[in-house]
Design an enzyme around this catalytic site. Structure first.
Site, mmCIF file in Angstrom:
data_model
loop_
_atom_site.group_PDB
_atom_site.id
_atom_site.type_symbol
_atom_site.label_atom_id
_atom_site.label_comp_id
_atom_site.label_asym_id
_atom_site.label_seq_id
_atom_site.Cartn_x
_atom_site.Cartn_y
_atom_site.Cartn_z
ATOM 1 N N GLN A 14 58.182 -31.068 23.277
ATOM 2 C CA GLN A 14 57.575 -31.511 24.530
ATOM 3 C C GLN A 14 58.616 -31.715 25.620
ATOM 4 O OE1 GLN A 14 54.103 -31.425 24.797
ATOM 5 N NE2 GLN A 14 54.728 -30.414 22.910
ATOM 6 N N HIS A 52 8.791 -47.090 47.027
ATOM 7 C CA HIS A 52 8.909 -46.803 45.606
ATOM 8 C C HIS A 52 7.730 -47.406 44.844
ATOM 9 C CE1 HIS A 52 13.028 -45.832 46.684
ATOM 10 N NE2 HIS A 52 13.310 -45.480 45.444
ATOM 11 N N GLU A 86 49.221 -38.291 25.126
ATOM 12 C CA GLU A 86 48.572 -36.979 25.134
ATOM 13 C C GLU A 86 48.560 -36.398 23.719
ATOM 14 O OE1 GLU A 86 49.219 -32.612 27.297
ATOM 15 O OE2 GLU A 86 50.865 -34.062 27.198
ATOM 16 N N HIS A 87 49.723 -36.369 23.087
ATOM 17 C CA HIS A 87 49.859 -35.876 21.710
ATOM 18 C C HIS A 87 50.370 -37.009 20.825
ATOM 19 C CE1 HIS A 87 50.853 -32.337 24.361
ATOM 20 N NE2 HIS A 87 49.870 -31.825 23.645
ATOM 21 N N ASP A 136 49.303 -26.537 20.271
ATOM 22 C CA ASP A 136 49.489 -25.869 21.558
ATOM 23 C C ASP A 136 49.008 -24.431 21.534
ATOM 24 O OD1 ASP A 136 50.497 -27.924 23.061
ATOM 25 O OD2 ASP A 136 52.604 -27.402 22.773
#
Length: 442
Positions: A265, A426, A333-334, A367
């Site tokens: 990464q 309404h 993220e990972h 990935d």
């Protein structure tokens, strides 16, 4: 390469650990005023001048001598040609990855549903794909065919009628792998434009570029800023920050493996973040030694070094439970659970874009070819958002079909609530459908 400096060490037992962790995680994905204004000017030009603006910006920013939009359109035949130009192993790898991505995303498809109540009222949900999706793909040397697969295939699985891809070709650089991936993924139309102008074209449409319903795909700060500005006119996937990996390890995995996982990464860019959390202080030392040993062997050593030393860290925790707590705090993220029994800890993971289980599951597999999507929430947004998927290319419409009796019964409830809000229009609309007591049973 300059000699690597020592990677940051943090200890969860320190009283100021939380403050240090917040500082480590901080990253502002905001544009400065000059970038923001330039993007607004570009969007305005594309809205007002359409194709002419796209040609002008492509000449200026990509260094291309183009006369009209016809020079910026790639026909389907050109994508098919790319399939013949890449190597046989490359084509096989793309096709295998595409098959796995497609198979995984097929399981995400949602179907319409409904149910009927006792009085005959029908309630339900109609699931409909978007008509057209726009896919932004970085161009030139920084090209990612894997992103083409990850963005286009879920759209196609969802049933999107037309996927439109934009990809810049600076100085005329066409990446054959990207075009081959577009062919395999079923991309319908390709325009060789990029930057904020490409996002604007997808959002508002021009004489040649069709207006889309949603724009997805990664890009630089200009692309990200443009996506922010067109959101509302079109949908967007997310505003992604730098790539992140958090490895939780019990100290029993090969330290070289862990070091390389962190590198995987960190090599994306200088702002990428790679963090290791472990209760084993000696293991952290071993990984630090592996980092120093392996870094000089890396092709992108300078980028990795800047990333590791600027935003990386080795974090010592008291035990595995605290490691999981830190992971949830970071919401990465990972997340790699490089431990003996990852399944035992999985129920406690609340916030992560993708979770890689066990010592043999490197993040890199996700990935490219594992199957799940690699477009993931970054910068802690995994607390409230999810990976890109088929559901991002579908929309849901509520279905309400009242029987006469159902309208009467619900009308009484709606009337009371509407009058409580002083919305008599309404209330009266609902009251018109109420069956008088004298009519009941007729």
């Amino acid at each position: 390469m300059t000699a690597p400096t020592a990677i940051r060490r943090l200890n969860a037992a320190d009283p100021d650990f939380a403050q240090h962790l917040d500082h480590l995680l901080s990253w502002e994905s905001v544009s400065d005023d000059s970038v923001n204004q330039r993007v607004l000017d570009i969007i305005k030009a594309v809205r007002e001048r359409g194709d002419a603006a796209l040609v002008e910006f492509t000449q200026r920013f990509d260094g291309l001598s183009v006369n009209s939009m016809a020079d910026l359109i790639l026909p389907r035949e050109r994508l098919e040609l790319a399939l013949t130009r890449i190597t046989a192993p490359q084509r096989e790898a793309l096709e295998k990855a595409a098959q796995r991505v497609r198979s995984y995303h097929e399981k995400q498809k949602q179907d319409s549903w409904s149910y009927t109540e006792a009085d005959g009222t029908v309630l339900g949900q109609k699931v409909t794909p978007l008509d057209r999706a726009g896919l932004y793909v970085p161009g030139g040397k920084a090209s990612y065919p894997s992103s083409v697969l990850m963005n286009a295939i879920p759209a196609k699985v969802a049933g999107v009628t037309e996927v439109v891809m934009v990809v810049p070709t600076p100085r005329g650089e066409l990446n054959e792998l990207v075009l081959a991936a577009a062919c395999i993924a079923g991309v319908d139309r390709v325009f060789t434009i990029g930057g904020a102008q490409a996002v604007a074209a997808l959002a508002y449409g021009t004489e040649s570029v069709p207006k889309v319903d949603k724009v997805v795909g990664p890009g630089n700060i200009y692309v990200a800023t443009a996506k922010r500005h067109v959101f509302g006119q079109v949908g967007i996937d997310m505003i992604a920050g730098p790539s992140e990996i958090l490895v939780v390890c019990d100290g029993q995995t090969d330290p070289d493996w862990i070091a390389m996982d962190l590198f995987s990464q960190a090599e994306h860019d200088e702002d990428a973040q790679a963090i290791l959390v472990s209760p084993d202080a000696e293991f952290l030392d071993k990984v630090a030694a592996s980092i120093a040993k392996l870094l000089p062997t890396m092709e992108r050593a300078e980028i990795i070094n800047t990333s590791i030393n600027g935003r990386g860290a080795l974090i010592l925790v008291n035990d595995m439970q605290q490691a999981i707590d830190v992971a949830n705090r970071i919401a990465p993220e990972h997340l790699e659970l490089s431990v003996a029994d990852p399944q035992a800890w999985l129920p406690q993971i609340r916030h992560a874009g993708a979770i890689f289980m066990g010592r043999h599951t490197s993040e890199a597999l996700g990935d490219y070819c594992a199957g799940p999507n690699h477009v993931l929430p970054t910068s802690g947004t995994a607390r409230f958002s999810s990976p890109l998927g088929v559901y991002d290319f579908q929309k849901r419409s509520s279905i309400i079909f009242c029987s006469e009796q159902g309208a009467s019964d619900l009308g009484k409830t709606a009337s009371i609530l509407a009058r409580g809000e002083s919305l008599t229009g309404h209330a009266r609309s609902a009251e018109y459908r109420i069956i008088a007591d004298s009519e009941q049973g007729q």
